[in-house]
Design a protein around this motif. Structure first.
Motif, PDB file in Angstrom:
ATOM      1  N   PHE A   1      -7.177   2.860   0.142  1.00  0.00           N
ATOM      2  CA  PHE A   1      -5.917   3.562   0.354  1.00  0.00           C
ATOM      3  C   PHE A   1      -5.919   4.932  -0.317  1.00  0.00           C
TER       4      PHE A   1
ATOM      5  N   GLU B   1      -8.561   6.843  -0.975  1.00  0.00           N
ATOM      6  CA  GLU B   1      -9.624   7.725  -0.521  1.00  0.00           C
ATOM      7  C   GLU B   1      -9.072   8.992   0.122  1.00  0.00           C
ATOM      8  N   VAL B   2      -8.059   8.843   0.944  1.00  0.00           N
ATOM      9  CA  VAL B   2      -7.483   9.978   1.658  1.00  0.00           C
ATOM     10  C   VAL B   2      -6.735  10.928   0.711  1.00  0.00           C
TER      11      VAL B   2
ATOM     12  N   PRO C   1      -4.067  13.612   7.362  1.00  0.00           N
ATOM     13  CA  PRO C   1      -4.328  12.186   7.163  1.00  0.00           C
ATOM     14  C   PRO C   1      -3.542  11.574   6.001  1.00  0.00           C
ATOM     15  N   GLN C   2      -3.238  12.374   4.987  1.00  0.00           N
ATOM     16  CA  GLN C   2      -2.442  11.854   3.876  1.00  0.00           C
ATOM     17  C   GLN C   2      -1.042  11.479   4.354  1.00  0.00           C
TER      18      GLN C   2
ATOM     19  N   THR D   1      -1.240   8.391   6.527  1.00  0.00           N
ATOM     20  CA  THR D   1      -1.471   7.198   5.714  1.00  0.00           C
ATOM     21  C   THR D   1      -0.172   6.730   5.086  1.00  0.00           C
TER      22      THR D   1
ATOM     23  N   ASN E   1       1.894   5.093   7.966  1.00  0.00           N
ATOM     24  CA  ASN E   1       1.427   3.948   8.736  1.00  0.00           C
ATOM     25  C   ASN E   1       0.599   2.912   7.994  1.00  0.00           C
ATOM     26  N   ALA E   2       0.191   3.155   6.779  1.00  0.00           N
ATOM     27  CA  ALA E   2      -0.684   2.221   6.071  1.00  0.00           C
ATOM     28  C   ALA E   2       0.022   0.890   5.820  1.00  0.00           C
TER      29      ALA E   2
ATOM     30  N   GLU F   1      -0.153  -0.949   3.269  1.00  0.00           N
ATOM     31  CA  GLU F   1       0.408  -0.990   1.911  1.00  0.00           C
ATOM     32  C   GLU F   1       1.800  -0.366   1.870  1.00  0.00           C
TER      33      GLU F   1
ATOM     34  N   ASN G   1       7.927   8.924   2.237  1.00  0.00           N
ATOM     35  CA  ASN G   1       7.228  10.074   2.817  1.00  0.00           C
ATOM     36  C   ASN G   1       7.839  11.411   2.428  1.00  0.00           C
TER      37      ASN G   1
END
Length: 114
Positions: A15, A17-18, A38-39, A42, A45-46, A48, A106
């Motif tokens: 999670f 990494e991005v 991508p952050q 993530t 939509n991740a 977690e 977010n």
């Protein structure tokens, strides 16, 4: 916001990494920073984040106004402004509480602690 994650030196947490997680196998005097698409994706939509939003929504009780206030206090550490509270009540009239929590996760105020 990930200070208390248990980590092993040779196992990276996917999670993070991005989010430019440092390589724990190397020492580096300075950690680079970046803000990329991508952050944001993530955080939106991740699994977690969805699980955290669901768990947070389950903790929020009371009227809609009380839930909005409590969500802001739990997620952002402050009360919402009058405008934010009005927008949140409008959002909650059309969307579930879990989605509201995801939206708060977010916000820049959540990502970048001042």
């Amino acid at each position: 916001r990930s200070v208390y994650i248990f980590s092993r030196r040779n196992l990276r947490f996917p999670f993070l990494e991005v989010f430019d997680a440092p390589d724990s196998n190397l020492s580096c005097p300075e950690r680079g920073r970046s803000t990329t698409a991508p952050q944001s994706l993530t955080l939106l939509n991740a699994d977690e984040v969805v699980a955290a939003a669901r768990a947070t929504a389950e903790q929020l009780t009371g009227t809609t106004a009380e839930r909005v206030d409590l969500a802001y206090r739990k997620i952002l550490g402050r009360r919402p402004s009058e405008r934010e509270a009005a927008l949140a009540r409008g959002f909650l009239s059309k969307s579930p509480l879990t989605e509201f929590c995801r939206a708060l996760f977010n916000l820049n105020a959540f990502v970048y602690a001042e």
